[in-house]
Design a protein around this motif. Structure first.
Motif, PDB file in Angstrom:
ATOM      1  N   UNK A 104       0.967  -1.005   0.066  1.00  0.00           N
ATOM      2  CA  UNK A 104       0.146  -0.095   0.031  1.00  0.00           C
ATOM      3  C   UNK A 104       0.941   1.347   0.025  1.00  0.00           C
ATOM      4  N   UNK A 105       0.934   2.017  -1.004  1.00  0.00           N
ATOM      5  CA  UNK A 105       1.503   2.943  -1.258  1.00  0.00           C
ATOM      6  C   UNK A 105       0.652   4.263  -1.299  1.00  0.00           C
ATOM      7  N   UNK A 106       1.024   5.085  -0.309  1.00  0.00           N
ATOM      8  CA  UNK A 106       0.364   6.428  -0.207  1.00  0.00           C
ATOM      9  C   UNK A 106       0.998   7.531  -1.100  1.00  0.00           C
ATOM     10  N   UNK A 116      -4.786  13.218  -2.689  1.00  0.00           N
ATOM     11  CA  UNK A 116      -4.215  11.971  -2.112  1.00  0.00           C
ATOM     12  C   UNK A 116      -4.565  10.652  -2.681  1.00  0.00           C
ATOM     13  N   UNK A 117      -4.024   9.540  -2.325  1.00  0.00           N
ATOM     14  CA  UNK A 117      -4.731   8.304  -2.994  1.00  0.00           C
ATOM     15  C   UNK A 117      -3.622   7.081  -2.328  1.00  0.00           C
ATOM     16  N   UNK A 118      -3.895   6.113  -2.930  1.00  0.00           N
ATOM     17  CA  UNK A 118      -3.218   4.635  -2.237  1.00  0.00           C
ATOM     18  C   UNK A 118      -3.078   3.726  -3.855  1.00  0.00           C
ATOM     19  N   UNK A 119      -1.865   3.523  -4.085  1.00  0.00           N
ATOM     20  CA  UNK A 119      -1.539   2.464  -5.010  1.00  0.00           C
ATOM     21  C   UNK A 119      -1.468   1.238  -4.294  1.00  0.00           C
ATOM     22  N   UNK A 120      -2.275  -0.008  -4.683  1.00  0.00           N
ATOM     23  CA  UNK A 120      -2.086  -1.200  -3.790  1.00  0.00           C
ATOM     24  C   UNK A 120      -2.289  -2.314  -4.710  1.00  0.00           C
TER      25      UNK A 120
END
Length: 484
Positions: A104-106, A116-120
């Protein structure tokens, strides 16, 4: 339902989760996102305490978002391993290097401040595709959370492990002089050191971290950023210019004369270079990419096949994985190198390294190498406004219209449509290799339009006029972000 909880359902996009922070999602919303993701990871891995790698980019609020996300993950029983300030590819690499269960990358990548966001992702080297995003959205919004107790640990010095991995495998013999531009984004503490490490002479441009992004957003498709790199290349008589996005998974390239090279053309040059030593390989490119892959003589002589696929880092990554392709290239600057060249995920720095190998292997300037490709006239990626809730229907209707135009043999600039590809919106091609694309953007309320012609600039424009006319008639399309 928890009080004061804010989480806009539209933030769950096709393969990324992105929100305007505090307007569309607040800390409690992020915490619930962590609970949803933790529940999903446990469900898929069938482990009570799966290990999740977590990192964050350099925005002022990314750390507090990461804390809330971790709180949610821990409450489900996930064991969090925090590698600190990272690029998205650093987190992806950590999953392999530390053999973890998920990431999980913020980050909001290149989006403006406020986002903002999250790459997961769960399966190594892959990020969430539409099915996983849909599942995550349902778990999170319905609050169907697993309860558990996880542990947290901080992993120090991981940045260096990632840097060394890229440096040690990629030494070059030529002294390539490279402008390295990071738009004050997180790549600033990674890219210059790695490229110096492989043997480049590096000229840094906006590599100091500054989350206010004082000059422009770190986005290699942003003309302001590209113009700044072009100037620095000319001023310093450099061999090449690289521009990295905010979370380091994309790169833009400027040649030694200061001209931008569209990423799909860079991809083709890299594919040609690789095809000589990796015959019979497959390459995956997105539907926004140049038609030259399909007709390229070097690739066909080396028995390589190119598949056009859905735009989006998650889609191309998966296709590279399922087709066991050697590499994948996306028009927006996401490149994917599979074994033995990489782990299949997108890493802008690794992509820049492959461009350095290209220069290292040939006794030519970048401009001379690019001139070996047939010339084509191509528009930039244009995004006319279209509401999130209407865009997919608008595209569906346009697909029907274009198919009807093909069936009726209606001519556009004296040519009939010879082929239609509908894996992602509609890409329609003509006998001379010209084409046009209409698709819905996966992360913004807009459509995406691209046209290209190997024949003339005039034909490229005529195809655009034809598309624009169809769009205006829908009555549902607004202003373009940029227009030819």
């Amino acid at each position: 339902m928890t009080t004061n909880l804010k989480i806009d359902p539209y933030g769950f996009r096709e393969y990324d989760a992105r929100w305007l922070y505090e307007k569309d999602i607040n800390q409690l919303g992020i915490e619930n996102l962590g609970r949803g993701l933790g529940t999903q990871i446990i469900k898929h891995t069938k482990k009570t305490n799966p290990r999740v790698i977590v990192g964050h980019d350099y925005r002022s609020y990314s750390e507090e978002i990461k804390s809330a996300l971790k709180k949610g993950l821990l409450s489900t029983g996930c064991n969090v391993e925090d590698i600190g300030l990272s690029l998205s590819p650093t987190v992806y690499f950590a999953q392999f290097n530390l053999d973890a269960d998920a990431v999980a990358m913020v980050t909001a990548s290149h989006n403006e401040n406020g986002w903002t966001g999250v790459k997961m992702g769960i399966k190594k080297g892959l990020t969430h595709a539409p099915e996983e995003m849909k599942e995550l959205k349902e778990i999170t919004l319905n609050e169907n959370f697993i309860k558990g107790e996880g542990n947290e640990k901080h992993i120090d010095g991981f940045q260096q492990i990632y840097k060394n991995d890229l440096i040690n495998k990629n030494k070059i013999t030529k002294k390539i002089k490279a402008v390295v531009a990071c738009g004050n984004g997180t790549a600033g503490i990674f890219a210059p050191e790695i490229l110096r490490g492989i043997g480049c002479e590096v000229i840094e441009l906006d590599c100091d971290l500054d989350w206010t992004f004082p000059k422009y957003n770190p986005n290699p498709e942003d003309l302001e950023m590209l113009h700044a790199i072009a100037k620095a290349v000319k001023d310093n008589n450099a061999d090449i210019g690289f521009g990295f996005d905010g979370d380091g998974d994309r790169v833009g390239v400027i040649d030694n004369t200061g001209d931008e090279i569209f990423s799909d053309k860079i991809g083709l040059l890299i594919a040609r270079n690789l095809s000589k030593t990796h015959k019979n390989s497959k390459f995956i490119v997105d539907v926004k990419s140049t038609g030259l892959y399909a007709t390229d003589k070097v690739l066909s002589d080396n028995n390589c096949e190119t598949i056009y696929w859905k735009t989006g880092h998650s889609h191309i990554k998966r296709k590279v994985n399922t087709e066991k392709a050697l590499a994948g290239f996306e028009k927006s600057g996401h490149f994917f190198f599979n074994q033995p060249l990489g782990f299949g995920y997108d890493d802008g720095i690794n992509s820049a390294i492959h461009v350095c190998h290209l220069l290292d292997n040939q006794n030519k300037s970048m401009n001379e190498i690019i001139k070996e490709l047939p010339n084509t006239f191509q528009t930039p990626t244009m995004a006319p406004f279209c509401k999130d809730e209407e865009k997919y229907q608008v595209v569906e209707d346009l697909v029907k219209q274009v198919n009807a135009i093909k069936d009726n043999k209606t001519k556009i600039d004296d040519q009939e449509i010879s082929e239609v590809l509908t894996v992602n919106g509609i890409r329609f091609s003509f006998k001379d290799g010209s084409w046009g694309l209409i698709r819905a953007s996966s992360n913004k309320p807009s459509l995406v339009i691209v046209t290209e012609s190997p024949t003339s600039d005039e034909r490229k424009k005529k195809i655009f006029d034809f598309i624009d006319d169809l769009l205006q008639k829908t009555g549902k399309v607004g202003e373009y972000d940029q227009k030819i």
